[in-house]
Design an enzyme around this catalytic site. Sequence first.
Site, PDB file in Angstrom:
ATOM      1  N   ARG A 166       0.843  -1.220   0.000  1.00  0.00           N
ATOM      2  CA  ARG A 166       0.000   0.000   0.000  1.00  0.00           C
ATOM      3  C   ARG A 166       0.874   1.265   0.000  1.00  0.00           C
ATOM      4  O   ARG A 166       0.572   2.246   0.690  1.00  0.00           O
ATOM      5  CB  ARG A 166      -0.921   0.054   1.226  1.00  0.00           C
ATOM      6  CG  ARG A 166      -1.937  -1.046   1.307  1.00  0.00           C
ATOM      7  CD  ARG A 166      -3.012  -0.888   0.216  1.00  0.00           C
ATOM      8  NE  ARG A 166      -4.125  -1.769   0.488  1.00  0.00           N
ATOM      9  CZ  ARG A 166      -4.146  -3.064   0.187  1.00  0.00           C
ATOM     10  NH1 ARG A 166      -3.123  -3.609  -0.439  1.00  0.00           N
ATOM     11  NH2 ARG A 166      -5.199  -3.799   0.462  1.00  0.00           N
ATOM     12  N   SER A 238     -10.357  -0.605   4.284  1.00  0.00           N
ATOM     13  CA  SER A 238      -9.505  -0.854   5.453  1.00  0.00           C
ATOM     14  C   SER A 238      -8.990   0.475   5.990  1.00  0.00           C
ATOM     15  O   SER A 238      -8.394   1.251   5.250  1.00  0.00           O
ATOM     16  CB  SER A 238      -8.288  -1.689   5.061  1.00  0.00           C
ATOM     17  OG  SER A 238      -8.676  -2.921   4.545  1.00  0.00           O
ATOM     18  N   GLU A 334      -4.036   3.260   7.162  1.00  0.00           N
ATOM     19  CA  GLU A 334      -3.900   3.188   5.698  1.00  0.00           C
ATOM     20  C   GLU A 334      -4.536   4.433   5.086  1.00  0.00           C
ATOM     21  O   GLU A 334      -4.075   4.984   4.089  1.00  0.00           O
ATOM     22  CB  GLU A 334      -4.592   1.924   5.169  1.00  0.00           C
ATOM     23  CG  GLU A 334      -4.494   1.824   3.663  1.00  0.00           C
ATOM     24  CD  GLU A 334      -5.286   0.675   3.056  1.00  0.00           C
ATOM     25  OE1 GLU A 334      -5.278  -0.429   3.604  1.00  0.00           O
ATOM     26  OE2 GLU A 334      -5.909   0.911   2.004  1.00  0.00           O
TER      27      GLU A 334
END
Length: 341
Positions: A166, A238, A334
């Site tokens: 990510r 998320s 995130e």
Amino acid sequence: MKIYKNIPLKKYNTFGLDYTAECLIHINTEKEASSLFNGSTDWKKPLLILGSGSNILFIDDFKGTILYPELEGIKIEEQKQNKESIIISAGAGVIWDDLVEWAVIKGFGGLENLSLIPGKVGATPVQNIGAYGVEIKDLIVKVKTINLNDGSMRIFTNEECEFGYRNSIFKNSEKSKYLVTRVYYRLAINPLVNLCYVSLKEEVNKLGKETLKNVRKAVIKIRRSKLPDPAIIGNAGSFFKNPVVKSSVAERIKKEYPDMPLFEDQEGYIKLASGWFIERCGWKGKRIGDVGVHEKQALVLVNYGKATGKEIFNLSQEIKKSVYEKFGVDLEREVEVIGII
Ligand code: EPU
């Protein structure tokens, strides 16, 4: 190109938060992007590049300029006969799942495990999106960008993107310096499906043959069963990353909690499941006013209607604190927080 002043951001972020931006610019072509930044106009800083706002949390009104790329078009760039792969490209403003659907219909393999991920093409290299055993870094050939300092064009090769979990150069040293305009992907012509994720394999087998179409159907089914639809309940997927820890740390926790899920990572490291930690701290399904932790996936924070960004942020801090106190593991967000904490 369209320039808006003092615009409400509710429809520009999937949390559905009701803040405003001083300036927001819809950009439709590379030429427009380039002309905006060739030095003639001094756009009010900070600059923020927004895809569909599916990975950000505004905690205040935005006192700067938001760039909203709408560059369209999916193209086949290179299809040589008897080759195993093909290169395609898509404009930064193409809805990601439209591209996945297009590829699956054409029979080009690689993207199907990433079905139904919210967002647009331009965010895929920035975020190195991933799901069900696939990360987009393995398919990206190059990324075309415009330099926001002088309007010049620059191509980043896959290597130059410095992809991580990510993560990419566009979130680190080159953050807010380049606007992604087009992304080039290599897809397989006679694809093998990737069913390393056990629950996906089971779902595909229920549908029949292991085809691209069935993989896409199965991914969509799993995602819909676990993840809330932002059109109905505000969320950003998320909220935290899954922590990657030294094997010794994972072993320490596993001794006390033998049912903790573990995933192999680079040598000497293990990826743990944030959702499991959050659930184990008792947060799953909790609701405080209009903020909450999703009842089916503890990694997803939700806005039931009138939550503010600060309330969501405060909940995330409490979750971080309780996971750290119970397990000694530090969760990293995130989602990108926009505003002064
Ligand atoms: N788990 C729990 N409780 C929960 C959620 C998960 O115990 O509430 C456990 C599951 O039982 C499983 C493990 O945690 O053993 C992993 O869960 P899951 O397969 O649902 O995936 P995840 O690790 O929670 C990641 C990505 C998702 C992606 C899925 C599927 C991150 C931060 N998230 O979630 O990506 O869709 O895998 O591949 O890597 C996103 O980035 O926005 C996103 C949704």
